[in-house]
Design a protein around this motif. Structure first.
Motif, PDB file in Angstrom:
ATOM      1  N   TYR A  91      77.512  20.027  93.346  1.00 43.40           N
ATOM      2  CA  TYR A  91      77.568  21.430  93.141  1.00 43.40           C
ATOM      3  C   TYR A  91      77.946  21.973  91.707  1.00 43.40           C
ATOM      4  O   TYR A  91      78.947  21.930  91.593  1.00 43.40           O
ATOM      5  CB  TYR A  91      78.188  22.283  94.383  1.00 43.40           C
ATOM      6  N   LEU A  92      76.889  22.358  91.206  1.00 44.73           N
ATOM      7  CA  LEU A  92      77.292  22.812  89.675  1.00 44.73           C
ATOM      8  C   LEU A  92      77.188  24.302  89.645  1.00 44.73           C
ATOM      9  O   LEU A  92      77.669  24.853  88.577  1.00 44.73           O
ATOM     10  CB  LEU A  92      76.107  22.376  88.715  1.00 44.73           C
ATOM     11  N   GLY A  93      76.573  24.864  90.693  1.00 46.28           N
ATOM     12  CA  GLY A  93      76.453  26.447  90.874  1.00 46.28           C
ATOM     13  C   GLY A  93      76.356  26.566  92.481  1.00 46.28           C
ATOM     14  O   GLY A  93      76.578  25.924  93.143  1.00 46.28           O
ATOM     15  N   GLN A  94      75.824  27.826  92.635  1.00 46.53           N
ATOM     16  CA  GLN A  94      75.499  28.120  93.861  1.00 46.53           C
ATOM     17  C   GLN A  94      74.013  28.609  94.142  1.00 46.53           C
ATOM     18  O   GLN A  94      73.637  29.273  93.338  1.00 46.53           O
ATOM     19  CB  GLN A  94      76.517  29.330  94.281  1.00 46.53           C
ATOM     20  N   ILE A  95      73.556  28.357  95.221  1.00 46.63           N
ATOM     21  CA  ILE A  95      72.075  28.698  95.607  1.00 46.63           C
ATOM     22  C   ILE A  95      72.222  29.992  96.459  1.00 46.63           C
ATOM     23  O   ILE A  95      73.090  29.885  97.237  1.00 46.63           O
ATOM     24  CB  ILE A  95      71.390  27.658  96.364  1.00 46.63           C
ATOM     25  N   TYR A  96      71.423  31.063  96.227  1.00 47.43           N
ATOM     26  CA  TYR A  96      71.769  32.191  96.897  1.00 47.43           C
ATOM     27  C   TYR A  96      70.373  32.756  97.472  1.00 47.43           C
ATOM     28  O   TYR A  96      69.307  32.625  97.095  1.00 47.43           O
ATOM     29  CB  TYR A  96      72.406  33.467  95.890  1.00 47.43           C
ATOM     30  N   ALA A  97      70.599  33.605  98.621  1.00 46.83           N
ATOM     31  CA  ALA A  97      69.194  34.468  99.027  1.00 46.83           C
ATOM     32  C   ALA A  97      68.765  35.028  97.845  1.00 46.83           C
ATOM     33  O   ALA A  97      69.556  35.591  97.177  1.00 46.83           O
ATOM     34  CB  ALA A  97      69.691  35.324 100.248  1.00 46.83           C
ATOM     35  N   GLY A  98      67.458  35.034  97.928  1.00 47.59           N
ATOM     36  CA  GLY A  98      66.652  35.807  96.912  1.00 47.59           C
ATOM     37  C   GLY A  98      66.364  34.937  95.566  1.00 47.59           C
ATOM     38  O   GLY A  98      65.681  35.130  94.864  1.00 47.59           O
ATOM     39  N   ASP A  99      66.972  33.785  95.605  1.00 44.73           N
ATOM     40  CA  ASP A  99      66.836  32.797  94.187  1.00 44.73           C
ATOM     41  C   ASP A  99      65.488  32.164  94.601  1.00 44.73           C
ATOM     42  O   ASP A  99      64.792  32.298  95.706  1.00 44.73           O
ATOM     43  CB  ASP A  99      68.004  31.731  94.372  1.00 44.73           C
ATOM     44  N   ARG A 100      65.085  31.940  93.244  1.00 51.47           N
ATOM     45  CA  ARG A 100      63.733  31.239  93.070  1.00 51.47           C
ATOM     46  C   ARG A 100      64.149  29.822  92.476  1.00 51.47           C
ATOM     47  O   ARG A 100      64.516  29.693  91.514  1.00 51.47           O
ATOM     48  CB  ARG A 100      62.749  31.826  92.391  1.00 51.47           C
ATOM     49  N   ILE A 101      63.953  28.783  93.486  1.00 49.51           N
ATOM     50  CA  ILE A 101      64.417  27.417  93.034  1.00 49.51           C
ATOM     51  C   ILE A 101      63.316  26.522  92.615  1.00 49.51           C
ATOM     52  O   ILE A 101      62.475  26.255  93.565  1.00 49.51           O
ATOM     53  CB  ILE A 101      65.463  26.814  94.016  1.00 49.51           C
ATOM     54  N   THR A 102      63.500  25.646  91.607  1.00 55.02           N
ATOM     55  CA  THR A 102      62.724  24.722  91.192  1.00 55.02           C
ATOM     56  C   THR A 102      63.439  23.462  91.329  1.00 55.02           C
ATOM     57  O   THR A 102      64.311  23.109  91.111  1.00 55.02           O
ATOM     58  CB  THR A 102      62.375  24.841  89.689  1.00 55.02           C
ATOM     59  N   ILE A 103      62.407  22.369  91.963  1.00 51.49           N
ATOM     60  CA  ILE A 103      63.080  21.302  92.619  1.00 51.49           C
ATOM     61  C   ILE A 103      62.126  20.186  91.949  1.00 51.49           C
ATOM     62  O   ILE A 103      60.913  20.232  91.947  1.00 51.49           O
ATOM     63  CB  ILE A 103      62.726  21.116  94.026  1.00 51.49           C
ATOM     64  N   MET A 123      66.745   8.405  96.426  1.00 55.77           N
ATOM     65  CA  MET A 123      65.868   9.436  95.758  1.00 55.77           C
ATOM     66  C   MET A 123      66.899  10.563  95.133  1.00 55.77           C
ATOM     67  O   MET A 123      67.782  10.649  95.613  1.00 55.77           O
ATOM     68  CB  MET A 123      65.013  10.386  96.856  1.00 55.77           C
ATOM     69  N   GLU A 124      66.650  11.161  94.022  1.00 56.49           N
ATOM     70  CA  GLU A 124      67.378  12.003  93.554  1.00 56.49           C
ATOM     71  C   GLU A 124      66.631  13.483  93.283  1.00 56.49           C
ATOM     72  O   GLU A 124      65.568  13.194  92.700  1.00 56.49           O
ATOM     73  CB  GLU A 124      68.029  11.472  91.905  1.00 56.49           C
ATOM     74  N   ASN A 125      67.407  14.440  93.531  1.00 56.10           N
ATOM     75  CA  ASN A 125      66.647  15.695  93.219  1.00 56.10           C
ATOM     76  C   ASN A 125      67.527  16.443  92.542  1.00 56.10           C
ATOM     77  O   ASN A 125      68.937  16.421  92.586  1.00 56.10           O
ATOM     78  CB  ASN A 125      66.532  16.408  94.894  1.00 56.10           C
ATOM     79  N   GLU A 126      66.863  17.409  91.723  1.00 53.79           N
ATOM     80  CA  GLU A 126      67.716  18.527  91.055  1.00 53.79           C
ATOM     81  C   GLU A 126      67.199  19.956  91.350  1.00 53.79           C
ATOM     82  O   GLU A 126      65.871  20.049  91.480  1.00 53.79           O
ATOM     83  CB  GLU A 126      67.346  18.183  89.396  1.00 53.79           C
ATOM     84  N   TYR A 127      67.980  20.802  91.444  1.00 53.29           N
ATOM     85  CA  TYR A 127      67.636  22.305  91.778  1.00 53.29           C
ATOM     86  C   TYR A 127      68.049  23.297  90.830  1.00 53.29           C
ATOM     87  O   TYR A 127      69.196  23.218  90.382  1.00 53.29           O
ATOM     88  CB  TYR A 127      68.497  22.511  93.212  1.00 53.29           C
ATOM     89  N   THR A 128      67.307  23.995  90.356  1.00 54.32           N
ATOM     90  CA  THR A 128      67.221  24.848  89.089  1.00 54.32           C
ATOM     91  C   THR A 128      66.882  26.189  89.402  1.00 54.32           C
ATOM     92  O   THR A 128      65.999  26.381  90.103  1.00 54.32           O
ATOM     93  CB  THR A 128      66.441  24.417  87.811  1.00 54.32           C
TER      94      THR A 128
END
Lengths: 147, 133
Positions: A91-103, A123-128
């Motif tokens: 976890y480098l940050g936090q995913i919140y309701a309302g976010d738009r996440i690119t995977i 597999m490796e995934n990244e969430y921005t």
């Protein structure tokens, strides 16, 4: 045997919304009753900017890809023989309701054990998020039963 | 932070027995529609006796267990291996212990060994978490 030349394969990047209703459904499904995970003011009182997605929710975002588990099709795997071997989140940050996440998602490794009776796909995934901050990285190992 | 000294145990979390509704709800909420977890006909064709629980359901339980102990805002790393299949009617207990203090990306953190086990003691998930002090 799974095609090892697919190591390094990058799946199609996609962007998905973190919906508040989906977070409430997820909380219900896992029995989470802490109001931080469903109530905006409780989340703010606890120091969160908005309702946080629980620690494993990133993987639920993977499932919003245009194709369900695209690795299966790419490697010709039968879903009935796939097991989940391991899972890691950083976890480098936090995913919140309302976010738009690119995977983004790629195949990091393919190997076998027990003379090919078991094969492993890493597999490796990244969430921005919408502010271009990488908020999470995940690594998962799938186990494929050939025996 | 309370109960953060090395060797201290985290408050355990014991879940209700896994049933078919648990799995149907988790399939819907997580988006993991793999039929092996919700369709007994499919599971039998795949050589299983019955449907079984999503590994990620138990990992989500471990996540609840961790964030019940410390705010999720302090969670830096969370990982586990899936060491046994969780079957219908299993009662899962999450437990853990602080095992070390360490620096993680320049931040003082605690390392916690965590596990999910069945009532007979079989571990189903074994892992670790890193939590900021």
């Amino acid at each position: 045997m799974l095609d090892k030349s697919k190591v390094g394969h990058q799946f199609g990047t996609f962007t998905t919304d973190v919906e508040k209703g989906r977070l409430a459904f997820f909380a219900k499904a896992i029995g989470e009753t802490n109001p931080v995970y469903t109530d905006e003011s409780a989340a703010r009182d606890a120091g969160f900017a908005r309702i946080p997605a629980p620690p494993t929710f990133a993987m639920a975002l993977d499932m919003q890809a245009p194709e369900f588990l695209p690795v299966l099709d790419l490697l010709g795997m039968d879903i009935g023989r796939v097991l989940h071997g391991s899972q890691e989140f950083d976890y480098l940050g936090q995913i919140y309701a309302g976010d738009r996440i690119t995977i983004t998602s790629k195949i990091k490794d393919i190997f076998d054990k027990k003379g090919g009776a078991l094969e492993f796909v890493v597999m490796e995934n990244e969430y921005t998020n919408q502010d271009n901050d990488v908020v999470c990285r995940a690594r998962q190992t799938l186990v494929y039963r050939n025996a | 932070m309370s109960n953060t000294s090395i060797g201290s145990k985290l408050p355990e979390l014991t879940l209700k027995p896994i049933n078919r509704t648990t799995l149907a709800l988790y399939a819907g909420a997580s988006g993991d529609h793999n039929p092996i977890h919700i369709d007994i006909d499919f599971a039998k064709k795949a050589g299983m006796d019955d449907v079984f629980a999503h590994g990620m359901l138990s990992m989500a339980y471990l996540g609840r267990f961790l964030t019940n102990w410390q705010s999720q805002s302090k969670l830096r790393h969370f990982s586990n291996k899936f060491t046994a299949i969780t079957n219908l009617h299993d009662v899962i207990t999450c437990s853990g212990e602080v095992v070390a203090e360490l620096e993680h990306n320049g931040e003082q953190c605690l390392k916690v060994a965590i596990q999910a086990t069945k009532a007979d003691g079989t571990p189903t998930l074994l892992g670790e978490a890193i939590v900021a002090l």
